[in-house]
Design a protein around this motif. Structure first.
Motif, short mmCIF file in Angstrom:
data_model
loop_
_atom_site.label_atom_id
_atom_site.label_comp_id
_atom_site.label_asym_id
_atom_site.label_seq_id
_atom_site.Cartn_x
_atom_site.Cartn_y
_atom_site.Cartn_z
N ALA A 100 0.85 -1.20 0.00
CA ALA A 100 0.00 0.00 0.00
C ALA A 100 0.88 1.24 0.00
N PHE A 101 2.02 1.17 -0.67
CA PHE A 101 3.04 2.23 -0.67
C PHE A 101 3.64 2.26 -2.07
N PHE A 157 2.46 6.84 -11.30
CA PHE A 157 1.71 7.93 -11.89
C PHE A 157 1.98 9.20 -11.09
N PRO A 158 2.20 10.33 -11.76
CA PRO A 158 2.30 11.59 -11.02
C PRO A 158 0.99 11.87 -10.28
N ALA A 191 -3.02 6.61 -4.69
CA ALA A 191 -2.58 5.53 -5.57
C ALA A 191 -3.36 4.25 -5.32
N ALA A 192 -3.79 4.02 -4.07
CA ALA A 192 -4.58 2.83 -3.78
C ALA A 192 -5.89 2.86 -4.56
N ARG A 193 -6.56 4.01 -4.58
CA ARG A 193 -7.81 4.13 -5.35
C ARG A 193 -7.53 4.08 -6.85
N HIS A 194 -6.42 4.68 -7.24
CA HIS A 194 -6.12 4.78 -8.66
C HIS A 194 -5.80 3.42 -9.27
N GLU A 195 -5.37 2.45 -8.46
CA GLU A 195 -5.10 1.12 -9.00
C GLU A 195 -6.36 0.54 -9.65
N HIS A 196 -7.53 0.80 -9.07
CA HIS A 196 -8.78 0.32 -9.68
C HIS A 196 -9.00 0.95 -11.05
N VAL A 197 -8.68 2.24 -11.16
CA VAL A 197 -8.83 2.94 -12.44
C VAL A 197 -7.90 2.34 -13.48
N TRP A 282 -4.72 -6.04 -7.63
CA TRP A 282 -5.22 -6.63 -8.87
C TRP A 282 -4.18 -7.55 -9.50
N MET A 283 -2.90 -7.38 -9.19
CA MET A 283 -1.88 -8.28 -9.75
C MET A 283 -2.12 -9.73 -9.34
N PHE A 284 -2.79 -9.92 -8.22
CA PHE A 284 -3.02 -11.25 -7.66
C PHE A 284 -4.17 -11.98 -8.36
#
Length: 372
Positions: A100-101, A157-158, A191-197, A282-284
């Motif tokens: 988560a980092f 991502f910036p 970034a945690a939320r953006h992973e879903h995007v 999501w990689m999992f």
């Protein structure tokens, strides 16, 4: 069995319907099947690789290297060797985790030319025995490459390209993150939320986060294998948590991995249902995996290629029953491959972590399998 996962709620019985709508496969996978399932089924080469800088400190001779994978910013990685080592050594990819980092990648598990970067000390104390484990692997006699991967570190991502909700319900661009801990925490929440995007965009493009990560790690493997200071032949890989996910994906999809260590990232997917799905990357979850088998079947796709899996009995991210089921499946895969000793499953007491005890066992197994 009726599931009651918070993500399914009243639809907990969807798990039973799935057995009819999407019957699970028999789990007998080889590398070709694994590559189709994970996606991005091709190998690339590092584009325009170069050395950015060199340093020597704390028993390590290091290089910062970079290359392009053909999209996005350049990948930066650290190459670590024991100080004063001469000649080629066995090669190992040390793969950073999710944690988560996402602001940092390689910096979480290795020290670069500037030593420990701000913001990672607490993470290292909680999960890594307080030390950069990739440095320990290098000091043990390996040439170690520590690459950033898609979404992390140099590949992140910036912040201004991500969005967050505003008080009036609109979505606005985020402000850039600075270097202080509060800014790092805020970036990592975004970034945690953006992973879903990003996962949705990958799906539209016919990709997956698992496939992109495995593709980029195969490029890193090609970069490591091409170096004159690395022994010819197979290389190893090691990772914890999300890094263990990457190690399993790389082991399954690369013929050049001759030893893999997956720490704190093994369970059957079926056992995750109820309370253990939402906390994972999501990689999992390669989208086509269920039709072929389960996560341990993927990890064993290249059996008898040597594999060490380290399980934590009190790991809150995985149910013990799922870990034990995965261990049985892996044991059977390697028995059928005629090499029962090439798979080692270690069960350790305690929570999610890759402390010095686990790290030393990982190093011992990499020596056993890679040092001739």
């Amino acid at each position: 069995m009726t599931h009651s996962d918070a993500g399914l709620g009243a639809f907990g019985d969807l798990a039973e319907a799935a057995a009819v709508l999407a019957p699970p496969g028999d789990g007998r996978l080889d590398m070709a099947a694994a590559r189709r399932i994970v996606g991005a089924d091709r190998d690339g080469a590092p584009i325009a690789p170069r050395v950015e800088r060199r340093w020597s400190a704390d028993g390590i001779d290091g290089e910062e290297v970079s290359w392009s994978v053909g999209y996005g910013p350049r990948t930066h990685a650290w190459l670590l060797r024991p100080s004063g080592a001469r000649g080629p050594l066995p090669g190992v990819l040390a793969l950073h985790g999710h944690d988560a980092f996402k602001y940092h990648g390689k910096e979480k598990i290795a020290d670069g030319p500037d030593g420990e970067v701000p913001g990672v000390a607490d993470l290292r104390r909680e999960f890594y025995g307080g030390r950069p484990f990739a440095d320990a692997v290098a000091r043990a006699g390996f040439t170690v490459l520590v690459p950033d991967v898609f979404l992390w570190g140099s590949r992140r991502f910036p912040a201004e390209h991500m969005v967050e909700p505003s008080p009036d319900g609109e979505w606005i661009a985020a402000e850039p993150a600075g270097g202080d801990p509060a800014d790092l925490r805020r970036y990592n929440r975004l970034a945690a939320r953006h992973e879903h995007v990003v996962a949705k965009h990958c799906a539209v493009l016919g990709l997956s986060l698992a496939g992109v990560a495995a593709y980029e790690d195969r490029i890193a493997a090609a970069c490591l294998r091409a170096r004159p200071d690395v022994n010819d032949g197979a290389i190893g890989c090691v990772g914890f948590s999300g890094g263990g996910c990457r190690a399993a994906l790389l082991q399954a999809t690369s013929p050049y991995v001759g030893a893999a260590v997956v720490a704190g990232m093994m369970s059957t997917h079926e056992a995750l249902l109820d309370r253990h799905v939402t906390g994972h990357t999501w990689m999992f979850f390669p989208p086509d995996l269920r039709r072929a088998g389960d996560w341990p079947d993927l990890a064993a796709a290249r059996a008898p290629s040597p594999l060490l899996v380290q399980y934590l009995r009190d790991d809150r991210l995985f149910p013990l029953a799922g870990m034990e089921a995965a261990h049985r499946r892996l044991t059977e895969h390697y028995r059928r491959a005629g090499a029962p000793g090439a798979y080692v499953g270690e069960f350790h007491p305690g929570p999610h972590r890759f402390d010095c005890v686990l790290q030393e066992s990982a190093i011992d197994h990499l020596h056993r399998w890679l040092v001739t």
